[in-house]
Design an enzyme around this catalytic site. Structure first.
Site, PDB file in Angstrom:
ATOM      1  N   ARG A 113      73.629  38.863  41.049  1.00 20.44           N
ATOM      2  CA  ARG A 113      72.495  37.891  40.707  1.00 20.44           C
ATOM      3  C   ARG A 113      71.611  37.767  41.658  1.00 20.44           C
ATOM      4  O   ARG A 113      71.857  37.830  42.889  1.00 20.44           O
ATOM      5  CB  ARG A 113      73.276  36.499  40.344  1.00 20.44           C
TER       6      ARG A 113
ATOM      7  N   GLU B   7      62.967  35.729  36.884  1.00 16.63           N
ATOM      8  CA  GLU B   7      62.942  36.896  36.066  1.00 16.63           C
ATOM      9  C   GLU B   7      62.389  36.425  34.673  1.00 16.63           C
ATOM     10  O   GLU B   7      62.766  35.509  34.524  1.00 16.63           O
ATOM     11  CB  GLU B   7      64.618  37.215  35.417  1.00 16.63           C
TER      12      GLU B   7
ATOM     13  N   ILE C  36      83.175  44.337  38.166  1.00 20.28           N
ATOM     14  CA  ILE C  36      82.182  45.380  38.363  1.00 20.28           C
ATOM     15  C   ILE C  36      82.410  46.067  39.651  1.00 20.28           C
ATOM     16  O   ILE C  36      82.109  47.327  39.501  1.00 20.28           O
ATOM     17  CB  ILE C  36      80.634  44.708  38.640  1.00 20.28           C
TER      18      ILE C  36
ATOM     19  N   GLY D  84      85.552  42.070  41.990  1.00 20.51           N
ATOM     20  CA  GLY D  84      85.856  41.648  40.404  1.00 20.51           C
ATOM     21  C   GLY D  84      85.781  42.696  39.516  1.00 20.51           C
ATOM     22  O   GLY D  84      86.005  44.123  40.032  1.00 20.51           O
TER      23      GLY D  84
ATOM     24  N   HIS E 265      66.692  44.076  35.259  1.00 22.48           N
ATOM     25  CA  HIS E 265      68.027  43.568  34.660  1.00 22.48           C
ATOM     26  C   HIS E 265      68.556  44.099  33.599  1.00 22.48           C
ATOM     27  O   HIS E 265      68.883  43.694  32.525  1.00 22.48           O
ATOM     28  CB  HIS E 265      68.084  42.138  34.622  1.00 22.48           C
ATOM     29  N   ILE E 266      68.829  45.761  33.808  1.00 16.16           N
ATOM     30  CA  ILE E 266      69.152  46.216  32.644  1.00 16.16           C
ATOM     31  C   ILE E 266      70.708  46.841  32.862  1.00 16.16           C
ATOM     32  O   ILE E 266      71.079  47.515  32.043  1.00 16.16           O
ATOM     33  CB  ILE E 266      68.316  47.469  32.404  1.00 16.16           C
ATOM     34  N   GLY E 267      71.482  46.541  33.700  1.00 10.65           N
ATOM     35  CA  GLY E 267      72.761  47.067  34.309  1.00 10.65           C
ATOM     36  C   GLY E 267      73.724  47.226  33.051  1.00 10.65           C
ATOM     37  O   GLY E 267      74.419  48.150  32.894  1.00 10.65           O
TER      38      GLY E 267
END
Length: 336
Positions: free
Chosen positions: A231, A260, A149, A147, A279-281
């Site tokens: 995820r 998380e 990403i 997709g 989870h900072i992408g």
């Protein structure tokens, strides 16, 4: 006209005021997940971020729009929202810069693992031992999920001299020209057997829960690097730990987890072969600024009575949107 965001920033330099830059006249409140029910009075738009929006929360509020400040909606009860007349919408990763930001982080994690950066940094402190690392040149990279990403990843990896194979639910959709071939999920085991690096960038769904488990990791090429920027629910973390401890996987780069924040005592938090990030992408200033613009446009679109863009439902009897206050002209000056 009020927006409730259910996720305070942990970074003291960040502020949710950016979300109001394109929404004159609107107010914004921020609360923690466990405080949502106490802050619903007068709320028109709910921003869930990573938190659960249950049937109870939807029923307790009068808001008419759940607008995510990103993509993920897997913790929102969309069926309950539809029944209650609440629109549910996301912001596409390809338009906000989220996909580009996540892809950057994935590339960083790949390079840290392949080039043994943690060991190299430790070597300096210990007196200059020189670890010999691998390289992306001539390697095979499997991108599972093509997709926004996955596509952004392929574009960035194209300059590293690696061979790329894409795996996606609908392989007939193809992929970027830099991807050598695109196959369907049935061919995933064969792809894993030849991949030096495996990247999970697919959309989470009930069908992809624990897509990467004991059987999947056993199918990987021994010593492969595994990266997950999709995820956490897509990975069986116990199976991942077993694969790392046995040497079946040499490294893992993880930006997402099943729960998380990841508990501090969790084995993945300080595993010597895990590059873990919180989870900072997608959390870059450029992404937040672009998201603010699209967020504001979509809220105003809904306020005008139009269906919000990028909605994942279509309630048959939508709750009413707030009516903007009427502007009053200045009173005429009385002649003397």
């Amino acid at each position: 006209m009020r927006i409730l965001v259910t996720h305070p920033w942990s970074d003291p330099s960040a502020s949710w005021d950016i979300a109001l830059e394109h929404l004159p006249g609107w107010e914004l409140q921020v609360c923690r997940e466990d405080e949502i029910l106490q802050h619903l009075d007068g709320v028109d738009v709910l921003v869930p971020m990573p938190n659960v929006v249950s049937r109870e929360i939807i029923g307790a509020g009068s808001f008419g729009l759940i607008q995510q400040y990103g993509v993920g909606l897997e913790r929102v009860d969309v069926e309950a929202a539809t029944d209650a007349g609440v629109w549910v919408a996301r912001l596409p990763a390809g338009l906000t810069g989220n996909a580009d930001s996540v892809a950057e982080l994935a590339v960083a994690q790949i390079l840290m693992a392949v080039r043994r950066m943690d060991e190299a940094r430790a070597a300096v402190a210990r007196g200059w031992w020189q670890p010999i690392s691998g390289s992306l040149i001539g390697s095979t990279v499997a991108i599972v999920g093509l997709g926004s990403i996955g596509t952004a990843l392929a574009q960035r990896l194209s300059g590293f001299g690696c061979r790329m194979i894409g795996v996606r639910a609908h392989p007939e959709a193809g992929g970027p020209g830099s991807v050598e071939k695109v196959v369907g999920p049935a061919e995933l085991p064969a792809v894993l057997a030849e991949a030096d690096v495996v990247i999970c960038s697919a959309m989470a769904s009930p069908e992809t829960r624990h897509l990467f488990g004991a059987t999947t990791f056993a199918a990987c090429k021994p010593g492969a690097v595994f990266i997950n920027v999709a995820r956490g629910v897509m990975v069986d973390q116990d199976a991942l730990l077993a694969a790392l401890d046995s040497g079946q996987l040499s490294w893992a780069g993880l930006d997402v987890f099943q729960s998380e924040p990841l508990p501090q005592q969790h084995a993945l938090a300080d595993h010597p072969r895990v590059i873990a990030t919180p989870h900072i992408g997608g959390l870059t200033r450029s992404m937040l600024a672009r998201s603010a613009e699209l967020f504001g446009q979509n809220v105003l679109r809904w306020q005008r009575g139009e269906p919000p863009l990028w909605a994942v439902n279509h309630p048959p009897r939508p709750r009413p949107a707030p009516i903007p206050p009427r502007r009053t002209s200045a009173s005429a000056e009385t002649p003397s």
